[in-house]
Design an enzyme around this catalytic site. Structure first.
Site, PDB file in Angstrom:
ATOM      1  N   GLY A 362       9.027  -2.625  -0.278  1.00 54.11           N
ATOM      2  CA  GLY A 362       9.429  -2.943   1.104  1.00 54.11           C
ATOM      3  C   GLY A 362       8.571  -4.048   1.698  1.00 54.11           C
ATOM      4  CG  ASP A 381       3.108   1.366  -7.423  1.00 55.05           C
ATOM      5  OD1 ASP A 381       3.090   1.295  -6.171  1.00 55.05           O
ATOM      6  OD2 ASP A 381       2.974   2.449  -8.048  1.00 55.05           O
ATOM      7  CG  ASP A 425       1.286   0.192   2.362  1.00 59.40           C
ATOM      8  OD1 ASP A 425       0.735   0.721   3.344  1.00 59.40           O
ATOM      9  OD2 ASP A 425       2.476   0.402   2.055  1.00 59.40           O
ATOM     10  CB  CYS A 482       1.847   6.191   6.452  1.00 60.03           C
ATOM     11  SG  CYS A 482       1.975   6.879   4.815  1.00 60.03           S
TER      12      CYS A 482
HETATM   13  C1  LIG Z   1       2.289   3.895   0.331  1.00 57.40           C
HETATM   14  S1  LIG Z   1       2.937   3.597  -1.178  1.00 57.40           S
HETATM   15  C2  LIG Z   1       3.247   1.886  -1.126  1.00 57.40           C
HETATM   16  C3  LIG Z   1       4.489   1.505  -0.370  1.00 57.40           C
HETATM   17  C4  LIG Z   1       4.794   0.028  -0.519  1.00 57.40           C
HETATM   18  N1  LIG Z   1       3.717  -0.792  -0.105  1.00 57.40           N
HETATM   19  C5  LIG Z   1       6.031  -0.364   0.235  1.00 57.40           C
HETATM   20  O1  LIG Z   1       5.914  -0.877   1.329  1.00 57.40           O
HETATM   21  O2  LIG Z   1       7.134  -0.165  -0.276  1.00 57.40           O
HETATM   22  C6  LIG Z   1       1.549   3.705  -2.199  1.00 57.40           C
HETATM   23  C7  LIG Z   1       1.784   3.283  -3.612  1.00 57.40           C
HETATM   24  O3  LIG Z   1       0.543   3.252  -4.264  1.00 57.40           O
HETATM   25  C8  LIG Z   1       0.784   3.523  -5.621  1.00 57.40           C
HETATM   26  N2  LIG Z   1      -0.522   3.859  -6.244  1.00 57.40           N
HETATM   27  C9  LIG Z   1      -1.167   5.023  -6.265  1.00 57.40           C
HETATM   28  N3  LIG Z   1      -2.334   4.906  -6.911  1.00 57.40           N
HETATM   29  C10 LIG Z   1      -2.417   3.639  -7.304  1.00 57.40           C
HETATM   30  C11 LIG Z   1      -3.380   2.913  -8.043  1.00 57.40           C
HETATM   31  N4  LIG Z   1      -4.496   3.478  -8.487  1.00 57.40           N
HETATM   32  N5  LIG Z   1      -3.171   1.622  -8.278  1.00 57.40           N
HETATM   33  C12 LIG Z   1      -2.039   1.033  -7.842  1.00 57.40           C
HETATM   34  N6  LIG Z   1      -1.088   1.677  -7.172  1.00 57.40           N
HETATM   35  C13 LIG Z   1      -1.278   2.970  -6.912  1.00 57.40           C
HETATM   36  C14 LIG Z   1       1.788   4.632  -5.585  1.00 57.40           C
HETATM   37  O4  LIG Z   1       2.504   4.700  -6.803  1.00 57.40           O
HETATM   38  C15 LIG Z   1       2.640   4.216  -4.430  1.00 57.40           C
HETATM   39  O5  LIG Z   1       3.780   3.546  -4.868  1.00 57.40           O
END
Ligand SMILES: C[S@@+](CC[C@H](N)C(=O)[O-])C[C@H]1O[C@@H](n2cnc3c(N)ncnc32)[C@H](O)[C@@H]1O
Length: 575
Positions: A362, A381, A425, A482
């Protein structure tokens, strides 16, 4: 056989007299009274009679003048008032009187709130006024004196009086109940149960409000032998029961918000945020998109003055995720709060930008559109399946500058670096999006938060490490969650400030609550006030946190405060 109808005038035999079978009627007889009146009318009055009548008239006139004089004495004041009134009323034209009267009566209705205005258009205006006039109690009494009431009228008057008495009594009862309940009833240990029957919820809410009321003026309103902690514990327990939260999260919420805001926040979590979409300016303009959607039966409006790309969707006759405009990438379905970190990042064309936790994309696609498909955008990701969603979205929205990676962000800088800007994020507890995911109310505990903030700290440090501090246009890191918890927000930023060459800069976001510089005895950097917090009950957005950092080279040290202000070019341009 029927009788033949005679139609020919010539053949019609003239019938005279009563006929053969008709009985002859005698002289008509009249009641005595009628004969008397009739006879007095016709009767000739003798000269003596005339004299007697004159005397009677004189006597009657004398009586009237005496009566008038005594009345004049006793009611001089009242009469003068009446005269004034009459003069006033006579001051209006007849037309005005007609307009003024109903207005007066309308006010009367508004005050009583019991009478309904007549709905029937056929009722003539004058009748309407008469009806209104008759509702005045005073005039009702007058009427009673003037004309005898019908039975039904008397009954309805009695009924009205009865209803008035019942209303008065129930109002009195309610007042007494509230007065009785004004003192908070502390439940016994057994009474505090997790499961509260639906019927008790109203009582529970009443007690919640009362406890808040006591806590707001503790010195004067508390029970002498009760401590503040006891009241807080009761409040917490009642709130947990009423809104179905666990103790852990309710504690956090009570710590975060002033008493007056707690219920507002909890209530806002019970309501979904509006459905919003972001225009993909790589493919269309907001106005054109809105028009196209309106043509399909979607009820849309510009989201707010702080965004030029957001639209709010009130309702739709078609699924918003399946319109031809959606499928051809003219928009992204996205919560309004998700616009904010990207606006704070303020991506510039031709930069190298990293979106460290990007799935499903997004924010990535918003960054890409602001870069106008120039430069390089790396969308990473750690979750492979989710990373695939980034590919789908970047394709749909027509991004051509994006590389999708599937790496652990905590070690990202070991693979790539030299970015002008980076968005983190971060994965979080989701305590800002309870309306979207009510399971958060009950499933989070201390350990979860610890796990979150450990990962968040590692991700932020690594994001800083992947930034080129000598970037001409950038050197910025935006951190967002969030979550509403300080452990995942201000404390993480403080950790980065303590461990990396970064400083806080303004986000450029024109609204939002300042970040905490002090929380529960913990002091954060004074510039933490540059951070922005968003709350559902204050902004009708998901709970969100946004911080912006600028990396400096260790050789350079901290730049002067004046340089923290963003350059003019470092502003986002939505369209
Ligand atoms: C809040 S969501 C991100 C939403 C995204 N920014 C959007 O706007 O669509 C957090 C994301 O961090 C990823 N995540 C979790 N641990 C992570 C890591 N160690 N390194 C990279 N990504 C990670 C998760 O898979 C998840 O998709």
């Amino acid at each position: 056989m029927g009788r033949r109808k005679i139609t020919d005038e010539k053949t019609v035999k003239q019938i005279r007299g009563p006929g053969r079978k008709a009985k002859k009627q005698g002289e008509p007889t009249f009641p005595k009274e009628l004969i008397q009146t009739k006879s007095t009318e016709k009767k000739k009055v003798s000269s003596r009679g005339k004299q007697r009548a004159r005397k009677r008239l004189q006597k009657e006139e004398l009586k009237q003048t005496i009566k008038k004089k005594t009345k004049l004495k006793t009611t001089t004041k009242r009469q003068s008032d009446d005269d004034d009134e009459e003069e006033q009323i006579n001051g209006y034209t007849d037309e005005n009187q007609q307009w003024l009267k109903p207005k007066k009566k309308k006010e009367l209705f508004d005050n009583n709130g019991t009478e309904e205005e007549p709905m029937d258009d056929d009722v003539p205006l004058n009748d309407e006024f008469n009806e209104m006039e008759s509702t005045s109690e005073e005039e009702e009494d007058d009427e009673e004196n003037d004309e005898p009431k019908l039975d039904i009228e008397k009954q309805s008057k009695k009924l009205r009086e009865k209803q008035r008495q019942v209303k008065e009594r129930s109002e009195q009862e309610l007042l007494t109940n509230i007065q009785q309940q004004e003192k908070v009833q502390f439940p016994s240990g057994q009474e505090i149960t997790k499961e509260v029957p639906q019927a008790d919820l109203q009582l529970l809410m009443h007690r919640i409000r009362e406890v808040i009321n006591v806590l707001n003026d503790f010195k004067n309103k508390r029970e002498i032998n009760r401590s503040r902690k006891e009241y807080i514990d009761l409040l917490k327990q009642d709130l947990c029961n009423y809104y179905s939260y666990n103790d852990f999260l309710m504690n956090k919420i009570i710590e975060l918000f002033p008493l007056a805001e707690i219920i507002d926040f909890l209530e806002a979590n019970e309501v979904q945020r509006p459905v919003t979409i972001r225009t993909n300016t790589l493919k269309t303009r907001r106005r054109d998109l809105a028009q196209a959607l309106i043509n399909r039966g979607v009820n849309v409006d510009p989201l707010d003055k702080w965004t030029k790309v957001g639209l709010v969707i009130y309702n739709s006759q078609v699924p918003i995720g399946a319109t031809p405009e959606y499928l051809s990438g003219h928009y992204m379905i996205q919560g309004a709060s998700s616009f904010l970190p990207v606006m704070a990042l303020a991506p510039q064309p031709n930069e190298r930008i990293l979106d460290m936790c990007a799935a499903p994309g997004g924010k990535t696609t918003y960054i890409g559109s602001l870069m106008r498909n120039s430069g390089i955008l790396v969308a990473n990701d750690a979750n492979k399946d989710r990373a695939k969603a980034i590919i789908g979205n970047t394709h749909r929205l027509g991004l051509t500058n994006t590389i999708v990676t599937n790496l652990d962000g905590r070690h990202f800088s070991e693979h790539m670096g030299g970015f002008d800007r980076c968005l983190v994020d971060a994965p979080c507890s989701g305590t800002g999006v309870i309306a979207k995911d009510p399971a958060v109310k009950n499933c989070k505990d201390e350990k979860d938060i610890q796990r979150c903030f450990t990962a968040q700290r590692q991700l932020l440090l690594n994001a800083i490490d992947s930034i080129n501090e000598s970037s001409i246009t950038g050197g910025y890191i935006v951190y967002s969650t969030c979550s509403i918890l300080t452990e995942e927000n201000e404390a993480v930023i403080q950790y980065a400030l303590n461990n990396r060459p970064v400083k806080l800069v303004e986000t450029g976001l024109e609204f939002g609550v300042e970040g905490f510089t002090n929380f529960k005895g913990t002091s954060f950097h004074p510039l933490m006030k540059y951070c922005r917090r968003y709350y559902p009950h204050l902004h009708n957005l998901d709970g969100f946190f946004v911080a912006k950092l600028k990396k400096y080279s260790i050789k350079q040290g901290h730049k002067k405060e004046s340089e923290t202000t963003q350059k003019k070019t470092d502003q986002i341009t939505d369209d």
